[in-house]
Scaffold this motif. Structure first.
Motif, PDB file in Angstrom:
ATOM      1  N   ASP A  81     -37.060  55.995  12.441  1.00 61.52           N
ATOM      2  CA  ASP A  81     -36.940  56.579  13.766  1.00 61.52           C
ATOM      3  C   ASP A  81     -35.674  57.419  13.773  1.00 61.52           C
ATOM      4  O   ASP A  81     -34.574  56.912  14.004  1.00 61.52           O
ATOM      5  N   VAL A  82     -35.833  58.699  13.482  1.00 60.54           N
ATOM      6  CA  VAL A  82     -34.663  59.577  13.376  1.00 60.54           C
ATOM      7  C   VAL A  82     -33.888  59.602  14.679  1.00 60.54           C
ATOM      8  O   VAL A  82     -32.657  59.680  14.689  1.00 60.54           O
ATOM      9  N   GLY A  83     -34.600  59.478  15.801  1.00 59.07           N
ATOM     10  CA  GLY A  83     -33.946  59.510  17.099  1.00 59.07           C
ATOM     11  C   GLY A  83     -33.006  58.344  17.346  1.00 59.07           C
ATOM     12  O   GLY A  83     -32.178  58.400  18.253  1.00 59.07           O
ATOM     13  N   ALA A  84     -33.122  57.293  16.552  1.00 54.35           N
ATOM     14  CA  ALA A  84     -32.245  56.131  16.717  1.00 54.35           C
ATOM     15  C   ALA A  84     -30.886  56.339  16.048  1.00 54.35           C
ATOM     16  O   ALA A  84     -29.981  55.521  16.213  1.00 54.35           O
ATOM     17  N   ALA A 142     -37.666  70.626  13.133  1.00 55.18           N
ATOM     18  CA  ALA A 142     -38.865  69.784  13.102  1.00 55.18           C
ATOM     19  C   ALA A 142     -38.544  68.298  13.143  1.00 55.18           C
ATOM     20  O   ALA A 142     -39.311  67.510  13.707  1.00 55.18           O
ATOM     21  N   VAL A 143     -37.418  67.889  12.534  1.00 54.96           N
ATOM     22  CA  VAL A 143     -37.110  66.460  12.459  1.00 54.96           C
ATOM     23  C   VAL A 143     -35.965  66.044  13.372  1.00 54.96           C
ATOM     24  O   VAL A 143     -35.639  64.858  13.456  1.00 54.96           O
ATOM     25  N   GLY A 144     -35.342  66.978  14.063  1.00 56.78           N
ATOM     26  CA  GLY A 144     -34.255  66.647  14.979  1.00 56.78           C
ATOM     27  C   GLY A 144     -32.940  66.339  14.292  1.00 56.78           C
ATOM     28  O   GLY A 144     -32.165  65.496  14.764  1.00 56.78           O
ATOM     29  N   ALA A 145     -32.651  67.021  13.190  1.00 54.50           N
ATOM     30  CA  ALA A 145     -31.416  66.795  12.443  1.00 54.50           C
ATOM     31  C   ALA A 145     -30.354  67.795  12.875  1.00 54.50           C
ATOM     32  O   ALA A 145     -30.576  69.002  12.813  1.00 54.50           O
ATOM     33  N   GLN A 146     -29.186  67.308  13.288  1.00 55.39           N
ATOM     34  CA  GLN A 146     -28.094  68.177  13.714  1.00 55.39           C
ATOM     35  C   GLN A 146     -26.871  68.075  12.806  1.00 55.39           C
ATOM     36  O   GLN A 146     -25.822  68.631  13.120  1.00 55.39           O
ATOM     37  N   GLY A 147     -27.027  67.405  11.672  1.00 56.16           N
ATOM     38  CA  GLY A 147     -25.937  67.312  10.716  1.00 56.16           C
ATOM     39  C   GLY A 147     -25.950  68.491   9.764  1.00 56.16           C
ATOM     40  O   GLY A 147     -26.510  69.549  10.072  1.00 56.16           O
ATOM     41  N   PRO A 148     -25.338  68.355   8.593  1.00 56.33           N
ATOM     42  CA  PRO A 148     -25.313  69.447   7.614  1.00 56.33           C
ATOM     43  C   PRO A 148     -26.717  69.933   7.305  1.00 56.33           C
ATOM     44  O   PRO A 148     -27.639  69.143   7.103  1.00 56.33           O
ATOM     45  N   GLU A 179     -20.724  60.208   0.073  1.00 57.72           N
ATOM     46  CA  GLU A 179     -19.359  60.440   0.528  1.00 57.72           C
ATOM     47  C   GLU A 179     -19.150  60.020   1.978  1.00 57.72           C
ATOM     48  O   GLU A 179     -18.022  60.045   2.474  1.00 57.72           O
ATOM     49  N   GLY A 180     -20.227  59.653   2.671  1.00 56.42           N
ATOM     50  CA  GLY A 180     -20.108  59.180   4.036  1.00 56.42           C
ATOM     51  C   GLY A 180     -20.268  60.238   5.102  1.00 56.42           C
ATOM     52  O   GLY A 180     -20.096  59.955   6.292  1.00 56.42           O
ATOM     53  N   THR A 181     -20.611  61.462   4.725  1.00 53.95           N
ATOM     54  CA  THR A 181     -20.782  62.535   5.703  1.00 53.95           C
ATOM     55  C   THR A 181     -22.039  62.327   6.540  1.00 53.95           C
ATOM     56  O   THR A 181     -22.062  62.634   7.734  1.00 53.95           O
ATOM     57  N   THR A 182     -23.111  61.842   5.917  1.00 54.77           N
ATOM     58  CA  THR A 182     -24.372  61.608   6.628  1.00 54.77           C
ATOM     59  C   THR A 182     -24.886  60.214   6.306  1.00 54.77           C
ATOM     60  O   THR A 182     -24.465  59.577   5.330  1.00 54.77           O
ATOM     61  N   ASP A 183     -25.823  59.752   7.128  1.00 50.49           N
ATOM     62  CA  ASP A 183     -26.502  58.475   6.886  1.00 50.49           C
ATOM     63  C   ASP A 183     -27.929  58.675   6.403  1.00 50.49           C
ATOM     64  O   ASP A 183     -28.463  57.839   5.675  1.00 50.49           O
ATOM     65  N   VAL A 184     -28.547  59.763   6.835  1.00 48.37           N
ATOM     66  CA  VAL A 184     -29.929  60.073   6.471  1.00 48.37           C
ATOM     67  C   VAL A 184     -30.000  61.548   6.096  1.00 48.37           C
ATOM     68  O   VAL A 184     -29.399  62.396   6.764  1.00 48.37           O
ATOM     69  N   MET A 185     -30.726  61.839   5.030  1.00 47.96           N
ATOM     70  CA  MET A 185     -30.979  63.223   4.646  1.00 47.96           C
ATOM     71  C   MET A 185     -32.481  63.438   4.469  1.00 47.96           C
ATOM     72  O   MET A 185     -33.168  62.614   3.859  1.00 47.96           O
TER      73      MET A 185
END
Length: 425
Positions: free
Chosen positions: A94-97, A158-164, A188-194
């Protein structure tokens, strides 16, 4: 956390490939040793030296794209978006979580929106008749075709990603390098999900003309189903393909907490360059061997722990010999005991996308404990004297897999996938 503290795993896989859309259709093709290469149908191939390709039978509407999405996106971007949505669904995440700023996207592509650019140029130049093109006839979405970054933007939307969010373009290693970069962002801790992978749809007149000029693609158009022949003594070039593969990558403990299915840990990755020649390869395979050595070192594994090698296996004479030398150089005597195969014999060479498609093949080989074959391998080249799994898939326990890529410009990349329990720190 340090890079060794955060371990990255694949929890979602989706593939769009010649022979069928979806990971299941893709795996069925590979495990049955069927080929999806055929005569080109996208345009009249008669003027070209090579007239075969591995095309995807793809209907954007049947796979969930709206008319507006299909209208604004190049075919390769359509592949990427559909594959990304499929990978997210497969992972059950659940990407929104999650904090949207800690969810990122990387997309690999060698040639970007080639098909749309080719079509638009023909339109604005009146089929090449005009030296000064008429911009008034350009597609309103032309800018999106011109900048490959639009691929990552579409997947992020499409997936709601606002990170890198980025595109990695390193020729034919792009699909490996985009996933390798995504792994590092999590480590490196920049993101949790890619959401990471690659897409290319290069089967167009301009691409065929470019490869015709350097005689890299096969002229075996009288037998397209058997035209791609990696490691075979009668091989005479690769078959151009298209497609995409996208993955959901996340930190191992987080995946376990939510009860996700883990396909594999991405235990090691490295890339090197030969600084030698745009298309030429040194025969000793030193640069690829070095990438393999560093990837194994990062995975804290020895070469004799590798159960299967997914080769680049393009079907050009110099590449197959170069790779054979690299495997011997990096794996030593174990190279002779390790099954090696090239899925390009079945799905062609989709340039930047193929590295990710081959990662998917490795993850599925680990899931099913089956090594896909090298199709069309009837007459082995004496200089390619390893176990290239000719014609028929082979049951084999695969706990650790090596996949490699080689690209014009001298790029050499390697990645080690392993079962998490096998690489426990």
């Amino acid at each position: 956390m340090t890079s060794h503290g955060r371990r990255v795993v694949i929890t979602g896989v989706e593939v769009i490939a010649p022979g069928g859309v979806g990971a299941d259709a893709f795996w069925n093709l590979l495990s049955e040793g069927r080929t999806a290469t055929r005569g080109i149908t996208f345009f009249d191939p008669a003027p070209f030296r090579s007239r075969v390709a591995a095309e995807v039978d793809f209907d954007p509407y049947a796979h969930g794209l709206t008319p507006r999405e299909a209208r604004r996106m190049d075919r390769a971007a359509q592949f990427a978006v559909v594959a990304a949505r499929g990978a997210v669904a497969d992972s059950g995440i659940d990407v929104g979580a999650y904090d949207p700023y800690r969810v990122g996207v990387t997309v690999g592509s060698a040639v970007g929106a080639t098909m749309s650019l080719d079509e638009d140029y023909r339109t604005v130049s009146d089929g090449g008749r005009l030296d000064l093109v008429d911009h008034a006839y350009a597609d309103p979405f032309f800018y999106g075709y011109f900048v490959p970054s639009s691929f990552a933007a579409e997947v992020a939307l499409a997936v709601g990603a606002q990170g890198p969010s980025s595109v990695v373009s390193a020729g034919c290693t792009s699909g490996l390098d985009s996933v390798g970069y995504a792994v590092e962002l999590i480590r490196e801790g920049t993101t949790d999900v890619m959401v990471a992978g690659a897409s290319d749809a290069p089967i167009s007149p301009i691409t065929m003309a470019c490869f015709d000029a350097i005689k890299a693609t096969t002229p075996r158009h009288d037998d397209p189903a058997h035209a791609s022949r990696p490691f075979d003594g009668t091989r005479n070039g690769f078959v151009l393909g298209e497609g995409a593969a996208v993955f959901v990558l996340e930190e191992l403990q987080s995946a376990r907490r939510r009860g996700a299915h883990v396909y594999a840990e991405i235990a090691g990755y490295a890339t090197r360059s030969n600084a030698y020649h745009m298309t030429g390869l040194r025969p000793d395979g030193a640069e690829m061997a070095e990438a393999i050595r560093v990837a194994l070192d990062e995975a804290r594994m020895n070469g004799d722990e590798i159960d299967y090698v997914n080769a680049h296996g393009s079907g050009t004479k110099q590449n197959d010999r170069h790779e054979t030398a690299a495997f011997k150089r990096s794996l030593g005597e174990h190279a002779y005991r390790t099954p090696v195969s090239s899925i390009k014999s079945m799905v062609g060479h989709s340039l930047g996308a193929i590295g990710s498609i081959e990662i998917a093949a490795c993850a599925l080989a680990m899931k099913h404990h089956v090594v896909p074959p090298t199709a069309n391998l009837h007459t082995p080249d004496p200089e390619c004297d390893l176990d290239y799994v000719p014609l028929t898939a082979r049951e084999r326990r695969t706990d650790a897999v090596l996949t490699v890529g080689s690209g014009f410009g001298g790029f050499q990349s390697a990645m080690v996938l392993a079962r998490p329990e096998r690489t426990a720190r």
